[in-house]
Write an enzyme that holds these catalytic residues in place. Structure first.
Site, PDB file in Angstrom:
ATOM      1  N   TYR A  95      40.468  40.002  37.609  1.00 49.33           N
ATOM      2  CA  TYR A  95      40.069  41.370  37.989  1.00 49.33           C
ATOM      3  C   TYR A  95      40.104  42.292  36.761  1.00 49.33           C
ATOM      4  CZ  TYR A  95      40.964  46.205  39.170  1.00 49.33           C
ATOM      5  OH  TYR A  95      40.942  47.572  39.166  1.00 49.33           O
TER       6      TYR A  95
ATOM      7  N   SER B 285      39.800  51.099  34.729  1.00 50.16           N
ATOM      8  CA  SER B 285      41.204  51.076  35.146  1.00 50.16           C
ATOM      9  C   SER B 285      42.117  51.071  33.927  1.00 50.16           C
ATOM     10  CB  SER B 285      41.431  49.810  35.969  1.00 50.16           C
ATOM     11  OG  SER B 285      42.804  49.554  36.112  1.00 50.16           O
TER      12      SER B 285
ATOM     13  N   LYS C  19      36.996  44.402  34.424  1.00 48.01           N
ATOM     14  CA  LYS C  19      36.918  45.815  34.011  1.00 48.01           C
ATOM     15  C   LYS C  19      36.674  45.901  32.501  1.00 48.01           C
ATOM     16  CE  LYS C  19      37.327  47.663  38.013  1.00 48.01           C
ATOM     17  NZ  LYS C  19      36.153  48.233  38.642  1.00 48.01           N
TER      18      LYS C  19
HETATM   19  C1  UD1 Z   1      47.032  47.168  40.213  1.00 46.50           C
HETATM   20  C2  UD1 Z   1      46.216  46.933  38.966  1.00 46.50           C
HETATM   21  C3  UD1 Z   1      45.244  48.049  38.779  1.00 46.50           C
HETATM   22  C4  UD1 Z   1      44.381  48.169  40.001  1.00 46.50           C
HETATM   23  C5  UD1 Z   1      45.259  48.422  41.204  1.00 46.50           C
HETATM   24  C6  UD1 Z   1      44.388  48.495  42.440  1.00 46.50           C
HETATM   25  C7  UD1 Z   1      47.100  45.749  37.048  1.00 46.50           C
HETATM   26  C8  UD1 Z   1      48.087  45.748  35.950  1.00 46.50           C
HETATM   27  N1  UD1 Z   1      47.096  46.828  37.841  1.00 46.50           N
HETATM   28  O1  UD1 Z   1      47.887  48.261  39.939  1.00 46.50           O
HETATM   29  O2  UD1 Z   1      44.427  47.820  37.682  1.00 46.50           O
HETATM   30  O3  UD1 Z   1      43.461  49.198  39.841  1.00 46.50           O
HETATM   31  O4  UD1 Z   1      46.212  47.375  41.324  1.00 46.50           O
HETATM   32  O5  UD1 Z   1      44.368  47.355  43.183  1.00 46.50           O
HETATM   33  O6  UD1 Z   1      46.325  44.846  37.185  1.00 46.50           O
HETATM   34  N2  UD1 Z   1      55.083  47.224  44.342  1.00 46.50           N
HETATM   35  C9  UD1 Z   1      56.224  46.901  45.058  1.00 46.50           C
HETATM   36  N3  UD1 Z   1      56.072  46.421  46.327  1.00 46.50           N
HETATM   37  C10 UD1 Z   1      54.843  46.246  46.904  1.00 46.50           C
HETATM   38  C11 UD1 Z   1      53.689  46.579  46.170  1.00 46.50           C
HETATM   39  C12 UD1 Z   1      53.831  47.063  44.883  1.00 46.50           C
HETATM   40  O7  UD1 Z   1      57.331  47.037  44.566  1.00 46.50           O
HETATM   41  O8  UD1 Z   1      54.786  45.779  48.056  1.00 46.50           O
HETATM   42  C13 UD1 Z   1      55.233  47.757  42.980  1.00 46.50           C
HETATM   43  C14 UD1 Z   1      54.551  46.883  41.944  1.00 46.50           C
HETATM   44  O9  UD1 Z   1      55.432  45.884  41.483  1.00 46.50           O
HETATM   45  C15 UD1 Z   1      54.216  47.917  40.876  1.00 46.50           C
HETATM   46  C16 UD1 Z   1      53.992  49.215  41.658  1.00 46.50           C
HETATM   47  O10 UD1 Z   1      54.600  49.005  42.926  1.00 46.50           O
HETATM   48  O11 UD1 Z   1      55.309  48.088  40.034  1.00 46.50           O
HETATM   49  C17 UD1 Z   1      52.530  49.542  41.869  1.00 46.50           C
HETATM   50  O12 UD1 Z   1      51.869  48.386  42.390  1.00 46.50           O
HETATM   51  P1  UD1 Z   1      50.379  48.420  42.949  1.00 46.50           P
HETATM   52  O13 UD1 Z   1      50.233  49.530  43.914  1.00 46.50           O
HETATM   53  O14 UD1 Z   1      50.051  47.036  43.421  1.00 46.50           O
HETATM   54  O15 UD1 Z   1      49.487  48.808  41.702  1.00 46.50           O
HETATM   55  P2  UD1 Z   1      49.443  48.166  40.214  1.00 46.50           P
HETATM   56  O16 UD1 Z   1      49.890  46.762  40.208  1.00 46.50           O
HETATM   57  O17 UD1 Z   1      50.122  49.133  39.316  1.00 46.50           O
END
Ligand code: UD1
Length: 344
Positions: free
Chosen positions: A152, A127, A156
């Protein structure tokens, strides 16, 4: 005779899409999955898409003897794609030991069994989390590995080190580490996609569940980041594009004569998109007005990260080709399919 590939976690989100691509490329696939976070119905849908039913063995990769028997029952496995792992960042903070045991012991079991059964190659699901918040964007494979933000993420990093050390110890295997950015979307048939247990943690499943009325409102975590619109930026990669990278990695492992080699590749599009931009694209392609609101930042989130995929483009000959529009449309079609089937 078809070459045999073992896919651990093959009924999961990325695993199932990869099994489709492997079968379409002419490989024979054996799936091992404990169904902890997936459904056995996925096997039927893989068969519907490819007209081939993959071999499925319900087994936990923590079960060393079970895995050993699997290699005896299904000899001549050429290579392994190891997806099986727990992957929820927040849950890993609550249950760190579960994450370390599940993600690390599974990998160790597989690595120990590979030379015993003459399996020469492994593709590992890594990742972009290993880079943390990179100092330079876009991030290349040469960027330093940062202290992990969660158990997590740490699994990795440690997994990559375990594979590297095994190869340094002259274990007769080759390895390819694929560092995924943010996989989203679903198969164009709408028969496969992401099916999170309970309340989704990731952006796109939460978004599509909000759009269909399962969730009331999508919380956007922060609009005060140092980015053009204030929301976080990610490199959203289509899951079918991502699946295809695994097929190329497998071909590369099978062709390689040279042993004891480990390579890492960034698997992303090379483009950053903000959370708010993604919501806009979703609204545009589906015509749905999404109910969302800006709330505070989520602990542990990285401000912005996107890939420099040049190494994968040039060395693997792989490139992300799907547009964000088609990708979000596919995620929406998958959500509609789940509703139609009464699955969500
Ligand atoms: C995270 C992990 C990544 C992992 C992936 C899969 C980290 C830094 N990243 O990615 O390694 O493979 O999850 O589980 O550990 N967001 C919102 N509202 C929501 C959900 C998300 O605004 O309800 C935003 C988050 O703040 C972020 C973006 O959307 O900025 C992406 O979030 P998300 O889909 O959870 O993925 P990551 O956190 O990037």
């Amino acid at each position: 005779m078809k070459e045999r590939i073992l896919v651990t976690g093959g009924t999961g989100y990325i695993g199932s899409h990869t099994v489709v691509e492997l079968q379409e490329a002419g490989y024979e696939v054996i799936i091992v999955d404990n169904l902890a976070n997936s459904s056995v119905d996925v096997i039927d849908n893989i068969e519907k898409i490819t007209n081939v039913r993959p071999i499925f063995v319900e087994l936990d990769c923590l079960d060393y003897n079970g895995l050993n028997n699997l290699f005896i029952d299904y000899p001549r496995i050429k290579a392994i794609i190891h997806f099986a792992a727990s992957k929820a960042v927040g849950e890993s903070v609550q249950k760190p030991l579960h994450y370390y045991r599940n993600n690390l012991v599974s990998l160790i079991n597989i690595l120990e069994l590979m030379p015993k059964h003459g399996v020469g190659g492994i593709v590992f699901s890594s990742s972009c989390t290993v880079y943390g918040q990179p100092d330079k964007l876009p991030v290349t494979e040469k960027a330093p590995i940062k202290t992990a933000e969660s158990p997590y993420g740490n699994t990795k990093q440690i997994s990559e080190e375990i594979i590297r050390d095994a190869i340094i110890s002259e274990m007769p295997i080759n390895a390819i580490l694929l560092r995924y950015f943010n996989p989203i979307g679903a198969h164009p048939s709408a028969l496969l996609g992401e099916l999170p247990n309970g309340v989704p943690q990731n952006l796109v499943p939460y978004l599509t569940q909000t759009a269909i009325g399962i969730r009331e409102v999508l919380n956007v975590f922060g609009d005060d980041y140092h980015t053009p619109d204030g929301s976080c930026i990610r490199d959203f990669i289509n899951v079918v594009d991502l699946a295809k990278a695994h097929v190329i990695a497998i071909q590369r492992l099978l062709e390689k004569q040279q042993k004891q080699k480990i390579e890492a590749f960034n698997i992303g599009t090379g483009h950053g998109l903000s959370v708010l931009e993604l919501i806009n694209v979703f609204e545009r392609v589906t015509g749905i007005k999404l109910n969302y609101k800006i709330v505070g930042r989520r602990a542990g989130d990285i401000e912005q990260v996107w890939a420099d995929p040049t190494f994968a483009n040039e060395e693997l000959g792989w490139k992300a080709v799907e547009t964000i529009e088609d990708t979000l449309r596919s995620a929406w079609n998958w959500q509609l399919f789940l509703k139609e089937k009464g699955l969500q």
